[in-house]
Motif scaffolding. Structure first.
Motif, mmCIF file in Angstrom:
data_model
loop_
_atom_site.group_PDB
_atom_site.id
_atom_site.type_symbol
_atom_site.label_atom_id
_atom_site.label_comp_id
_atom_site.label_asym_id
_atom_site.label_seq_id
_atom_site.Cartn_x
_atom_site.Cartn_y
_atom_site.Cartn_z
ATOM 1 N N LEU A 1 51.811 40.446 31.952
ATOM 2 C CA LEU A 1 51.135 40.894 33.164
ATOM 3 C C LEU A 1 51.542 42.325 33.512
ATOM 4 O O LEU A 1 50.696 43.170 33.802
ATOM 5 N N LYS A 2 52.828 42.616 33.443
ATOM 6 C CA LYS A 2 53.303 43.975 33.721
ATOM 7 C C LYS A 2 52.744 44.979 32.723
ATOM 8 O O LYS A 2 52.375 46.095 33.095
ATOM 9 N N SER A 3 52.655 44.595 31.473
ATOM 10 C CA SER A 3 52.105 45.471 30.444
ATOM 11 C C SER A 3 50.629 45.763 30.711
ATOM 12 O O SER A 3 50.178 46.902 30.584
ATOM 13 N N TYR A 4 49.870 44.744 31.089
ATOM 14 C CA TYR A 4 48.453 44.925 31.392
ATOM 15 C C TYR A 4 48.266 45.842 32.596
ATOM 16 O O TYR A 4 47.444 46.757 32.579
ATOM 17 N N ILE A 5 49.052 45.613 33.631
ATOM 18 C CA ILE A 5 48.936 46.393 34.871
ATOM 19 C C ILE A 5 49.359 47.844 34.650
ATOM 20 O O ILE A 5 48.824 48.752 35.286
ATOM 21 N N GLN A 6 50.282 48.070 33.751
ATOM 22 C CA GLN A 6 50.769 49.424 33.484
ATOM 23 C C GLN A 6 49.628 50.374 33.113
ATOM 24 O O GLN A 6 49.680 51.556 33.416
ATOM 25 N N ASN A 7 48.588 49.839 32.486
ATOM 26 C CA ASN A 7 47.460 50.661 32.052
ATOM 27 C C ASN A 7 46.351 50.781 33.097
ATOM 28 O O ASN A 7 45.347 51.432 32.837
ATOM 29 N N LEU A 8 46.517 50.144 34.245
ATOM 30 C CA LEU A 8 45.498 50.217 35.289
ATOM 31 C C LEU A 8 45.853 51.283 36.316
ATOM 32 O O LEU A 8 47.004 51.390 36.742
ATOM 33 N N GLN A 9 44.859 52.056 36.712
ATOM 34 C CA GLN A 9 45.082 53.009 37.790
ATOM 35 C C GLN A 9 44.742 52.368 39.134
ATOM 36 O O GLN A 9 45.477 52.524 40.095
ATOM 37 N N LYS A 10 43.613 51.650 39.190
ATOM 38 C CA LYS A 10 43.261 50.918 40.398
ATOM 39 C C LYS A 10 42.195 49.884 40.084
ATOM 40 O O LYS A 10 41.544 49.928 39.041
ATOM 41 N N ILE A 11 42.026 48.958 41.037
ATOM 42 C CA ILE A 11 41.026 47.901 40.955
ATOM 43 C C ILE A 11 40.235 47.910 42.250
ATOM 44 O O ILE A 11 40.816 48.073 43.329
ATOM 45 N N GLU A 12 38.929 47.714 42.142
ATOM 46 C CA GLU A 12 38.079 47.616 43.328
ATOM 47 C C GLU A 12 37.257 46.330 43.256
ATOM 48 O O GLU A 12 36.700 46.008 42.201
ATOM 49 N N LEU A 13 37.192 45.633 44.358
ATOM 50 C CA LEU A 13 36.298 44.483 44.516
ATOM 51 C C LEU A 13 35.282 44.903 45.568
ATOM 52 O O LEU A 13 35.623 45.036 46.752
ATOM 53 N N ILE A 14 34.050 45.116 45.149
ATOM 54 C CA ILE A 14 33.044 45.689 46.031
ATOM 55 C C ILE A 14 32.034 44.609 46.416
ATOM 56 O O ILE A 14 31.341 44.044 45.559
ATOM 57 N N LYS A 15 31.973 44.328 47.724
ATOM 58 C CA LYS A 15 31.002 43.385 48.278
ATOM 59 C C LYS A 15 30.020 44.166 49.142
ATOM 60 O O LYS A 15 30.235 45.345 49.429
ATOM 61 N N ALA A 16 28.973 43.499 49.600
ATOM 62 C CA ALA A 16 27.978 44.154 50.450
ATOM 63 C C ALA A 16 28.599 44.587 51.784
ATOM 64 O O ALA A 16 28.237 45.616 52.336
ATOM 65 N N THR A 17 29.564 43.823 52.276
ATOM 66 C CA THR A 17 30.130 44.086 53.601
ATOM 67 C C THR A 17 31.437 44.866 53.583
ATOM 68 O O THR A 17 31.777 45.499 54.578
ATOM 69 N N ASP A 18 32.188 44.810 52.486
ATOM 70 C CA ASP A 18 33.458 45.533 52.437
ATOM 71 C C ASP A 18 33.920 45.736 50.997
ATOM 72 O O ASP A 18 33.349 45.198 50.057
ATOM 73 N N THR A 19 34.960 46.534 50.854
ATOM 74 C CA THR A 19 35.532 46.825 49.535
ATOM 75 C C THR A 19 37.041 46.673 49.612
ATOM 76 O O THR A 19 37.673 47.159 50.551
ATOM 77 N N ILE A 20 37.595 46.001 48.627
ATOM 78 C CA ILE A 20 39.054 45.876 48.513
ATOM 79 C C ILE A 20 39.485 46.803 47.389
ATOM 80 O O ILE A 20 38.941 46.743 46.281
ATOM 81 N N VAL A 21 40.459 47.675 47.683
ATOM 82 C CA VAL A 21 40.969 48.610 46.686
ATOM 83 C C VAL A 21 42.462 48.357 46.514
ATOM 84 O O VAL A 21 43.214 48.359 47.491
ATOM 85 N N LEU A 22 42.878 48.131 45.273
ATOM 86 C CA LEU A 22 44.288 47.947 44.944
ATOM 87 C C LEU A 22 44.713 49.106 44.048
ATOM 88 O O LEU A 22 44.160 49.275 42.958
ATOM 89 N N LYS A 23 45.670 49.915 44.524
ATOM 90 C CA LYS A 23 46.132 51.079 43.752
ATOM 91 C C LYS A 23 47.583 50.964 43.312
ATOM 92 O O LYS A 23 47.957 51.441 42.257
ATOM 93 N N ASP A 24 48.397 50.343 44.124
ATOM 94 C CA ASP A 24 49.825 50.248 43.866
ATOM 95 C C ASP A 24 50.093 49.185 42.799
ATOM 96 O O ASP A 24 49.528 48.084 42.842
ATOM 97 N N LYS A 25 50.956 49.493 41.837
ATOM 98 C CA LYS A 25 51.269 48.556 40.743
ATOM 99 C C LYS A 25 51.839 47.240 41.264
ATOM 100 O O LYS A 25 51.490 46.171 40.779
ATOM 101 N N VAL A 26 52.715 47.317 42.265
ATOM 102 C CA VAL A 26 53.308 46.100 42.833
ATOM 103 C C VAL A 26 52.231 45.272 43.529
ATOM 104 O O VAL A 26 52.190 44.040 43.403
ATOM 105 N N GLU A 27 51.339 45.935 44.223
ATOM 106 C CA GLU A 27 50.240 45.266 44.912
ATOM 107 C C GLU A 27 49.316 44.557 43.900
ATOM 108 O O GLU A 27 48.937 43.403 44.103
ATOM 109 N N ILE A 28 48.985 45.244 42.820
ATOM 110 C CA ILE A 28 48.144 44.648 41.780
ATOM 111 C C ILE A 28 48.877 43.473 41.118
ATOM 112 O O ILE A 28 48.288 42.410 40.893
ATOM 113 N N TYR A 29 50.150 43.656 40.828
ATOM 114 C CA TYR A 29 50.954 42.584 40.215
ATOM 115 C C TYR A 29 50.949 41.333 41.105
ATOM 116 O O TYR A 29 50.685 40.222 40.628
ATOM 117 N N ASN A 30 51.242 41.501 42.383
ATOM 118 C CA ASN A 30 51.278 40.363 43.311
ATOM 119 C C ASN A 30 49.912 39.704 43.441
ATOM 120 O O ASN A 30 49.812 38.476 43.522
#
Length: 132
Positions: free
Chosen positions: A84-113
């Protein structure tokens, strides 16, 4: 003669179960994006390349309303802590985009959790993201 047929059948049956057992142990790692809303959603991730001269790769996955999509990562990709840590190491950020809102995860610890609490499966081979 009948006894030989029974032994031959049992040998073949034993081999079959051994093959199924070994194939079942090397399952592919997956990320499931399950959309339980009435609107389409987009799961987008930004992957860093190891070469700094290469642009960041952006992958957008469109998930229609009330459906699901998988990201298949390859065989032997169980979600252990190191994997999991190895996979996350290569990510800069993740976005979950819905019609009403967007969730953005940028921090490695946040993505890991976020991923860690969504690991599912007998072999811990799936991360399940449910969008409600």
């Amino acid at each position: 003669m009948e006894e030989d047929i029974q032994i031959s059948f049992l040998n073949k049956l034993s081999c079959f179960f051994l093959i199924v057992l070994f194939l079942g142990c090397d399952t592919p790692g997956k990320i499931l994006i399950k959309n339980e809303t009435q609107d389409d959603v987009i799961y987008r991730y930004y992957k860093k390349e190891t070469d700094e001269n290469v642009a960041i790769d952006t992958v957008s996955i469109h998930v229609p309303a009330l459906s699901e999509k998988y990201i298949i990562l390859g065989f032997g990709s169980l979600w252990t802590e190191s994997q999991l840590k190895s996979y996350i190491q290569n990510l800069q950020k993740i976005e979950l985009i819905k019609a009403t809102d967007t969730i953005v995860l940028k921090d490695k610890v946040e993505i890991y959790n976020y991923f860690k609490k969504r690991i599912k499966g007998v072999h811990k081979d799936e991360i399940e993201i449910i969008i409600k």
